[in-house]
Structure formats: C-alpha cells, structure tokens
Design a protein around this motif. Sequence first.
Motif, PDB file in Angstrom:
ATOM      1  N   LEU A 143      28.275  82.909  68.784  1.00 28.43           N
ATOM      2  CA  LEU A 143      28.519  81.518  68.448  1.00 28.43           C
ATOM      3  C   LEU A 143      27.395  80.896  67.627  1.00 28.43           C
ATOM      4  N   LEU A 144      26.253  81.585  67.529  1.00 30.59           N
ATOM      5  CA  LEU A 144      25.174  81.094  66.673  1.00 30.59           C
ATOM      6  C   LEU A 144      25.488  81.274  65.189  1.00 30.59           C
ATOM      7  N   HIS A 169      27.999  76.101  68.558  1.00 33.87           N
ATOM      8  CA  HIS A 169      27.613  76.944  69.701  1.00 33.87           C
ATOM      9  C   HIS A 169      28.496  76.754  70.928  1.00 33.87           C
ATOM     10  N   VAL A 170      29.640  76.077  70.776  1.00 41.83           N
ATOM     11  CA  VAL A 170      30.525  75.829  71.915  1.00 41.83           C
ATOM     12  C   VAL A 170      31.905  76.384  71.593  1.00 41.83           C
ATOM     13  N   PRO A 171      32.477  77.245  72.471  1.00 39.42           N
ATOM     14  CA  PRO A 171      33.854  77.713  72.228  1.00 39.42           C
ATOM     15  C   PRO A 171      34.801  76.530  72.100  1.00 39.42           C
ATOM     16  N   MET A 172      35.769  76.659  71.222  1.00 38.84           N
ATOM     17  CA  MET A 172      36.643  75.528  70.934  1.00 38.84           C
ATOM     18  C   MET A 172      37.361  75.023  72.184  1.00 38.84           C
ATOM     19  N   ALA A 173      37.758  75.932  73.061  1.00 33.13           N
ATOM     20  CA  ALA A 173      38.476  75.511  74.267  1.00 33.13           C
ATOM     21  C   ALA A 173      37.606  74.629  75.161  1.00 33.13           C
ATOM     22  N   GLU A 181      37.329  83.835  77.656  1.00 32.87           N
ATOM     23  CA  GLU A 181      37.212  83.186  78.962  1.00 32.87           C
ATOM     24  C   GLU A 181      37.510  81.688  78.874  1.00 32.87           C
ATOM     25  N   ALA A 182      37.041  81.056  77.792  1.00 36.25           N
ATOM     26  CA  ALA A 182      37.245  79.614  77.666  1.00 36.25           C
ATOM     27  C   ALA A 182      38.723  79.265  77.550  1.00 36.25           C
TER      28      ALA A 182
END
Length: 434
Positions: free
Chosen positions: A25-26, A86-90, A121-122
């Motif tokens: 995610l970086l 840096h945050v999953p969209m979900a 996972e998200a």
Amino acid sequence: MITEHEGPGPLVILANFVSPLAVDLLEESVLRQWAQQAPRKLWLTRPGDVVITPVPFSDAFCRYVFHRTGIPDGSVTVITVPDTPHVPMAEALAVHGLLDPLRALARERPGARLLPTAFDEASVGLAADLRIPVVPYEMGLPHPGVLGTVADLNTKSGFRAVADRLGLRLPHGMVCTGAELDSVTKEMLAGHEQVVMKPNRSAGGHGLRFVTRGEGSAHPVPAPGSRWVVEAYVDHTMAISAQGDVIAGRAQVTYDGEMRMNGGSFAGYRSPLDDLPGPAREELADWTLALGCELAAEGYRGPFSLDAVTTRDGTLYALECNVRRTATTTAHSMVSRLSSTGRAAPAWSTGTVTSTVPLAFDAAVARLTEADLDFQPGDTEGVLLYADRPADSINWRYAALAADRARLTELEARLVAAFGAAPPRPADGGIRAR
C-alpha cells in the motif's frame, strides 16, 4: 445474464483497486494509476446495484453505459471514496464517514451481495459489517484460511511453490531477499543470458527489472528484508493466459487469449486463443484446471487466471497466477452481456487507442460514430469505450467485438484511423501482471 448477476439480490460492487493483495500500500502512485480503471465496473451493474469507486464517473460515461445496457438513468447508486494513502479501500469508507450510509443502502436491498475486485481481508470484513455475503460464496463468507491462500498465491514465490507441486513447467528461478538480490542475480546470469527480477508481490508489471548478462547493476537498492524472485527470461512468441472460475467446489476454464504486452506490462487482450497449437492450448487448459482444483480444495470460490508464455517450438512456461478479478474479467462479462447470444462474442479484444488531440468523452464517441464503429444495443460487432475519459484525454481504453479474428483486426485498424494516431509499438518483455 452474466455470472455476476446470478442470484436475485442486487450487487454492492467494490472497485477496491487499492488493496494490499497486488502491491504494498506504500506504492501510492501505481495504486492511483490502477484506480483510474474503476469506471469499467459500471458495465456490471443492473438497477438497484451500488458501486463503490475510488474515482468519480462522468455523467457522459454513465449515460453511455446505461444506454447500451438498458439501465434507467439514476437506478444505480455510486459512492466515491476519496484517495486515502496506505489504507485499503474497504477500510477507507469508515475514514470518510461513508460506512453508515452504505449500511443503510445494504439494509434497503434484501439479498444484497458484495462483489470485490480484490478478495482481501478488508473486503471480507466489510461484507461481515454489512451482513451480506461475498459473491459467489454459497454460505456467505469464506473460512479464514482462504484469505491466506489467496494472499500467498498472488505472490510470485507462492505461485512457484504450488505450480511446482502441480507439475507445471516453470522458468528456472530462485527466491531471495533484497539483501541477496544482487548475488542471486549474478548467479542466475552465469547460466542465462537474461533474467527478470520480480518483486514478490507485484502486479501490472510494476517493479519488474530485466537484466542482461554484462550489464551493470543500476537498479535501486531494495530493502534488505524485501522478497524477490529472479527468473530466467524465456524467449517466446506469445504471452497468453487462461481465465478460470471456481463455483460450488468445481473448477472450469471460461476463456483464453493472447496478452498484449508493453515493456513487461499488460496492455490489452485478444480472445480466443485460436492461433495457439492445439496441444499447447490443451496443456494451458489442463494447468488452469489443476490450479482451480487446488483452489477449490482450499475453499476458494470465484475467478482466477493463469499466465504463461510459449516458445517457438510450442513449449509452454507458466509465469504466475492472479487469484482475483483481473483486467479481462469485466471485459469478458461486458462482451457476454452485450452479445445477442448472451455469451462472449466469437472474437473480442481490449486495448488502448491514441488520439492526436485531447478529446471530451462525447467527442470520442463521435469519432466512433463517424467511422461506423460505435456499438449500439442489438449490434453484433463494434467498438466500445471501455472506461471513462482518461486523465490525459488522449489514450482511450476500448473493447471490440466481432464475428471472427479477421473482422476484429479490421475493426481495430479502422479504430486507429478514426482517432488519427497509431498506438506506441509494444516492447514485449514477456512478463505481465494485472
């Protein structure tokens, strides 16, 4: 009806291109680039569906899609999630206060189901929060071990381990850390003229490095603890893939095709794979089914693909797999939906056409209309603008469908002429991720 629509309830389509499944995610710039493809998910919708997207859809594109799919304007709800590094969209839904409105939408839609692009996972956590199942899990949600299997097979090393156990032919390769990368590359180059250094978790050709014997080591120094695969480059004539599906514990091959490559990255697709020799095509199908059976045994349900190359003598080498929805999954569903038979057209393709000048979306459609290429409801052939207006207004993603390969080639040639510029000549590096 396309497979995504099997079942009575509406879909909550999660275009989660921002996911740790494909890259770290970086890697913000490449994730933003991939997010620009989210508008293509609109081709999957039907009335009552919800689309969660990282980028907004233009009104012109929505009108264009809804006219061709027969969907009333305003009958699909679109939620745009602002860029959240840096945050999953979900998970970004909660960051921006969008989770409560989404919960309300899910409650208003009995039988709703979540259709994520990346099965991470998200996304499973979001489905649990919304109390809706994930397509196509018969019991609602997968058991926890499935997510580990999916995450592992979307790495280069994880795929190589499973492929080796299944007896798939692989290029000679070695797994190493970033600290070992230089020494392993030198060792590989002692036996091979050219090698490919692959980040263990990468997609879209991101991060691949081609090294020829005698070249200096000019690549950036990787983190010592990062993981890599170094493979012998396979001199090949075609980069190919087969798409499979696991439903109700049974694997099947749904389609195959040739991948159009540009410097090691996926640049388009042409299906079916009619010009591959029969034995090689059968072997690709056998390998795909073997991988699908492995996934089914682990409890996975849904789409996956197997990528390979073929040499001049027809020998296949498997390169990687993608256990998620890929760049061809939605295109195949779109073509199947729009075809009068309800199945994919006999020949179809995706790619990018380059305009000599920036165009608005409606102006690009006008180019197709003037060239008698614009696909309309009820047509059996033509060209579609597969995604929304590109950021540069010049490089337009398209899909074409026709009765056979010769006709498809003709349509694509007329498309290039209509937009007034030939696309850049691909430099095929033989490795691809999507």
